[in-house]
Structures are given as structure tokens and as C-alpha cells.
Design a protein around this motif. Sequence first.
Motif, PDB file in Angstrom:
ATOM      1  N   ASP A 166      40.481 -41.437   3.230  1.00  0.00           N
ATOM      2  CA  ASP A 166      41.640 -42.603   2.579  1.00  0.00           C
ATOM      3  C   ASP A 166      41.264 -43.882   1.507  1.00  0.00           C
ATOM      4  N   TYR A 167      41.204 -43.582   0.577  1.00  0.00           N
ATOM      5  CA  TYR A 167      41.765 -43.676  -0.825  1.00  0.00           C
ATOM      6  C   TYR A 167      43.024 -43.715  -1.496  1.00  0.00           C
ATOM      7  N   ASP A 168      43.626 -44.385  -2.258  1.00  0.00           N
ATOM      8  CA  ASP A 168      44.432 -44.152  -2.562  1.00  0.00           C
ATOM      9  C   ASP A 168      44.727 -42.877  -3.634  1.00  0.00           C
ATOM     10  N   LYS A 169      45.487 -41.672  -3.894  1.00  0.00           N
ATOM     11  CA  LYS A 169      45.506 -40.688  -4.400  1.00  0.00           C
ATOM     12  C   LYS A 169      45.611 -40.850  -5.713  1.00  0.00           C
ATOM     13  N   GLY A 170      44.376 -40.798  -6.500  1.00  0.00           N
ATOM     14  CA  GLY A 170      44.188 -40.470  -7.868  1.00  0.00           C
ATOM     15  C   GLY A 170      43.228 -41.602  -7.745  1.00  0.00           C
ATOM     16  N   ALA A 171      43.168 -42.274  -7.160  1.00  0.00           N
ATOM     17  CA  ALA A 171      42.085 -43.430  -7.477  1.00  0.00           C
ATOM     18  C   ALA A 171      40.407 -42.993  -7.864  1.00  0.00           C
ATOM     19  N   ILE A 172      39.666 -43.619  -8.403  1.00  0.00           N
ATOM     20  CA  ILE A 172      38.312 -43.475  -9.004  1.00  0.00           C
ATOM     21  C   ILE A 172      37.636 -44.387  -8.415  1.00  0.00           C
ATOM     22  N   ILE A 173      36.694 -43.888  -7.531  1.00  0.00           N
ATOM     23  CA  ILE A 173      35.787 -44.449  -6.712  1.00  0.00           C
ATOM     24  C   ILE A 173      34.621 -44.359  -7.305  1.00  0.00           C
ATOM     25  N   ILE A 174      33.795 -45.243  -8.034  1.00  0.00           N
ATOM     26  CA  ILE A 174      32.846 -45.557  -9.004  1.00  0.00           C
ATOM     27  C   ILE A 174      31.606 -46.414  -8.670  1.00  0.00           C
ATOM     28  N   LYS A 175      30.310 -45.772  -7.947  1.00  0.00           N
ATOM     29  CA  LYS A 175      29.397 -46.774  -7.712  1.00  0.00           C
ATOM     30  C   LYS A 175      27.466 -46.520  -8.606  1.00  0.00           C
ATOM     31  N   ASN A 319      43.305 -45.842 -11.092  1.00  0.00           N
ATOM     32  CA  ASN A 319      43.367 -46.566 -11.093  1.00  0.00           C
ATOM     33  C   ASN A 319      41.787 -46.813 -10.255  1.00  0.00           C
ATOM     34  N   ILE A 320      40.886 -48.231 -10.194  1.00  0.00           N
ATOM     35  CA  ILE A 320      39.707 -48.325 -10.811  1.00  0.00           C
ATOM     36  C   ILE A 320      39.108 -48.848  -9.350  1.00  0.00           C
ATOM     37  N   ILE A 321      38.132 -48.424  -8.145  1.00  0.00           N
ATOM     38  CA  ILE A 321      37.412 -48.656  -7.506  1.00  0.00           C
ATOM     39  C   ILE A 321      36.020 -48.633  -7.268  1.00  0.00           C
ATOM     40  N   LYS A 322      35.084 -50.229  -7.408  1.00  0.00           N
ATOM     41  CA  LYS A 322      33.990 -49.892  -7.948  1.00  0.00           C
ATOM     42  C   LYS A 322      33.446 -50.171  -6.420  1.00  0.00           C
ATOM     43  N   LYS A 323      32.426 -49.688  -5.241  1.00  0.00           N
ATOM     44  CA  LYS A 323      32.391 -49.145  -4.177  1.00  0.00           C
ATOM     45  C   LYS A 323      31.073 -49.759  -4.259  1.00  0.00           C
ATOM     46  N   GLY A 342      22.685 -37.653 -14.648  1.00  0.00           N
ATOM     47  CA  GLY A 342      23.882 -37.698 -14.062  1.00  0.00           C
ATOM     48  C   GLY A 342      24.536 -38.756 -13.422  1.00  0.00           C
ATOM     49  N   ALA A 343      25.381 -38.069 -13.369  1.00  0.00           N
ATOM     50  CA  ALA A 343      26.047 -39.130 -11.708  1.00  0.00           C
ATOM     51  C   ALA A 343      27.862 -38.548 -11.456  1.00  0.00           C
ATOM     52  N   MET A 344      27.746 -38.741  -9.747  1.00  0.00           N
ATOM     53  CA  MET A 344      29.385 -38.085  -8.802  1.00  0.00           C
ATOM     54  C   MET A 344      29.963 -39.700  -8.696  1.00  0.00           C
ATOM     55  N   PHE A 345      31.322 -39.286  -8.652  1.00  0.00           N
ATOM     56  CA  PHE A 345      32.280 -40.111  -7.909  1.00  0.00           C
ATOM     57  C   PHE A 345      33.354 -39.866  -7.406  1.00  0.00           C
ATOM     58  N   GLY A 346      34.045 -40.733  -6.916  1.00  0.00           N
ATOM     59  CA  GLY A 346      34.763 -40.165  -5.841  1.00  0.00           C
ATOM     60  C   GLY A 346      35.854 -40.474  -6.209  1.00  0.00           C
ATOM     61  N   LEU A 347      37.386 -39.026  -6.193  1.00  0.00           N
ATOM     62  CA  LEU A 347      38.529 -39.000  -6.117  1.00  0.00           C
ATOM     63  C   LEU A 347      39.463 -39.746  -5.026  1.00  0.00           C
ATOM     64  N   GLY A 348      39.847 -40.588  -5.307  1.00  0.00           N
ATOM     65  CA  GLY A 348      40.563 -40.531  -3.842  1.00  0.00           C
ATOM     66  C   GLY A 348      41.523 -39.509  -3.495  1.00  0.00           C
ATOM     67  N   PRO A 364      44.536 -32.400  -1.151  1.00  0.00           N
ATOM     68  CA  PRO A 364      46.384 -32.427  -1.610  1.00  0.00           C
ATOM     69  C   PRO A 364      45.786 -32.513  -3.186  1.00  0.00           C
ATOM     70  N   ASP A 365      46.802 -31.660  -3.346  1.00  0.00           N
ATOM     71  CA  ASP A 365      47.244 -30.506  -4.891  1.00  0.00           C
ATOM     72  C   ASP A 365      47.873 -31.463  -5.796  1.00  0.00           C
ATOM     73  N   GLU A 366      48.821 -32.641  -5.435  1.00  0.00           N
ATOM     74  CA  GLU A 366      48.694 -34.197  -6.190  1.00  0.00           C
ATOM     75  C   GLU A 366      47.617 -34.728  -7.224  1.00  0.00           C
ATOM     76  N   ILE A 367      45.726 -34.163  -6.455  1.00  0.00           N
ATOM     77  CA  ILE A 367      45.342 -34.841  -7.542  1.00  0.00           C
ATOM     78  C   ILE A 367      44.587 -33.837  -8.102  1.00  0.00           C
ATOM     79  N   THR A 368      44.398 -33.122  -8.086  1.00  0.00           N
ATOM     80  CA  THR A 368      44.008 -32.031  -8.796  1.00  0.00           C
ATOM     81  C   THR A 368      44.282 -32.432 -10.363  1.00  0.00           C
ATOM     82  N   PRO A 369      45.511 -32.921 -10.999  1.00  0.00           N
ATOM     83  CA  PRO A 369      45.201 -33.435 -12.458  1.00  0.00           C
ATOM     84  C   PRO A 369      44.188 -34.828 -13.057  1.00  0.00           C
ATOM     85  N   TYR A 370      44.456 -34.965 -11.355  1.00  0.00           N
ATOM     86  CA  TYR A 370      42.808 -36.808 -12.159  1.00  0.00           C
ATOM     87  C   TYR A 370      41.528 -35.963 -12.350  1.00  0.00           C
ATOM     88  N   GLY A 371      41.133 -35.003 -11.373  1.00  0.00           N
ATOM     89  CA  GLY A 371      40.241 -34.895 -11.210  1.00  0.00           C
ATOM     90  C   GLY A 371      39.754 -33.939 -12.812  1.00  0.00           C
TER      91      GLY A 371
END
Length: 384
Positions: A166-175, A319-323, A342-348, A364-371
Amino acid sequence: MINTSVIEEINYLTNFRKKLHQFPELSDNEKQTAQAVVDELKLCNPTTIITKLGGHGVAAIFKGSLKGDTILFRAELDALPIIEENTFEHASQYPGISHKCGHDGHATILIGLARILKLNPLLKGEVILLFQPAEENGNGAKAVLEDEKFKSIKPDFVFALHNVPDYDKGAIIIKTNSFTPSVTSLKITLKGKNSHAAEPENGINPDLALQELIVAIKALADTNIDNETFSVITTVYATLGSKDYGISADYAELHFTIRCWTANQLNDLKEIIATLIKNISKKHQLKYTLDWIYEFDSNNNNDKAVDYILKAAESNSFNIIKKPTPFKWGEDFGTFTQQFKGAMFGLGSGVQTPALHNPDYDFPDEITPYGVQMFYTIIKLMYA
């Protein structure tokens, strides 16, 4: 144009991920998955590989020649007891078990990072790639931390990611602060006395207590996600008596899950619920048991660790999303962030991607390189 070697690397990791997907294993049973990870890690020349951590966990340690911080990156190994509905070639070969949370993808991202560290050896510091077992049942992180083989590992920072549909592929979700809540489950049993169904007054039927408990416990929830006292209380299972129409029931069982933003809030709620169960059981002359199970600590994201994540995303122009509020699902990486910075982040993982734990979900394998790139950039930033 994308470099040919980059395409080959993405294809390599995709094939590895699909292999893990085909042969999923449940929590505490990840022996084959762990071996597949070890086989790949041996090709990456880590300084040390530790196996059987907290069960079937694996840790690869990469050391530089100079002193520096110790950074731990964590992924998970286990799958879920869910029947896969997908029919693609890499569908699960094990009936009733499938990777429906993306742990196959998370583990693949760490393998991708290991392959980069082989080509770009550390000059200083120490990087630990932890492939953790038993995340889904909440036992794995604790088991790893209590394992004697982990005692010598002293991370200065710990990082993890989780793919998020439910987030764009490759978006980095930060909290900042809490990334995921504190979660627990509870099992309540009520024991009365059998009687003939025509004479229920001669027995003690837990039916009224069961109803009263459901109403009273669910009334404690706060469904306003913006409140500090936000909590989700979900009834997940209930049973009463048996399908015998001549018997007034003497037994009932009731299960809930509870989620709160903080551990303190959850502990307060647990005390209130325990008192409710005691009083309602006494009122209806019932014996009872209460068991707290499947507990997950909240992920407390450290400000400095979040800043590294933000800078890594910015330097890659992701793409950065601040939750504004935490995610509502549980994640036992919180056991690490309770002990280490430490911290955890989301990967769209895509707005059209099925939700986690759905039978048609697939990482979705397309997001592996982003991680992979996020983790490697964090390393470069910390050792700059």
C-alpha cells in the motif's frame, strides 16, 4: 541504461529469493532455509559464520582491519501457516505453509548486502548480518539474544526493514520513536460444571461470563489512532461447550490480541484485564486460567539511527515518507531496539501488492535493490 552486471546481480538475488519462497518453513523449523543462507554466505567470505543461533539463526560477521562501530542488520527466516493461492512457478511446495510476510525477500536483501561486502571489504568496524528465526511467533529475537553464541556480539547500532504494501515500490517509510506497538495475546479458560441441558440450574454454565468478558474487555480499546492511549483489542477465538444438545456447557475458552503504542501502556491494560477476568469469574462461580502468549516488544526507534536512515534515503534520492503514527502490526525486532540503539524502517512494496499475511501475497523482487542499497549506504555513512 542499467549496467549489465547490475541486471545479472538482480536476477541472481531474484532466483535466490524464489528458491526460499518455494521451500518455506515455519517458526522454529527453519533448518533448510538456514542452510540455503549459509551456502550463499560462504561465497561472500565473511570473517565468521555463526549457526544455530537461538534455534536455526545464522549470523555472518564481516570485520575491517581498523576499529570502528559494530553495526547489526537483521532479517527473518520463517514463513506462515497459510495456504498459498498463487500459481506461479515458484509457488510454495509445502501445503499449508508459505512466505506471506516477505521474510524470503528480507533475507535476500541481506544476502545482497553480503555480496557487496565481499566486493567492497570493510576498512574498519564490524558488520553483522543476522538471519533470525521464529519472528512470527515472537520467540526468535529473545532466543537469539539469550544464546551464549551471541553474548560476544555488542552492536553499537541495529537496523532492520520491513516491506509494506500500500506504499509506492521503493519508498522509504520513516518513523521516530515507536515504529510498531507492543503486542500480546491472551488465552482465557473458564471452568464450571456440567448438567443436563433441561436442568441448567444444576450446573454452572460459563456462557454469561463469556459474553460479559467479551463486552468488558473490548470496551477497554481506544480506537483513535492519534491518541497516546490508542489500543487495539481483537477477539481471535472463542468456544463454548460441545455440540451435544443434552448437556449444558461447563467449559469456555476465549482468545484476544492486544496492541498498544508503548510497553507501559500495555502493562497497565494487562493488569486491568486480569482484574476483570478475576471478578467476572468469581461473580459466576467459575474457575479460570489466564495465559499471556506471543508477546512482541514495541520498536523504539533511536533518533540517531533514524537520522542515518533518512540520510541514506536522501543520498540515494529515494522517495521518503515520514509516518506520523506507528504501524499496528507486531514485530519482534523491538526486542533488539529495547536493548540497543537502532531503528526499523518501512520499504514500500507497491500500492497494488496484496496485504501482508494474505494468501495471494508475494514479495516484489523489484524492491530488493532498494533494501540492499539502503543498508549499504548506512554502512558507508557510519564509517565515513
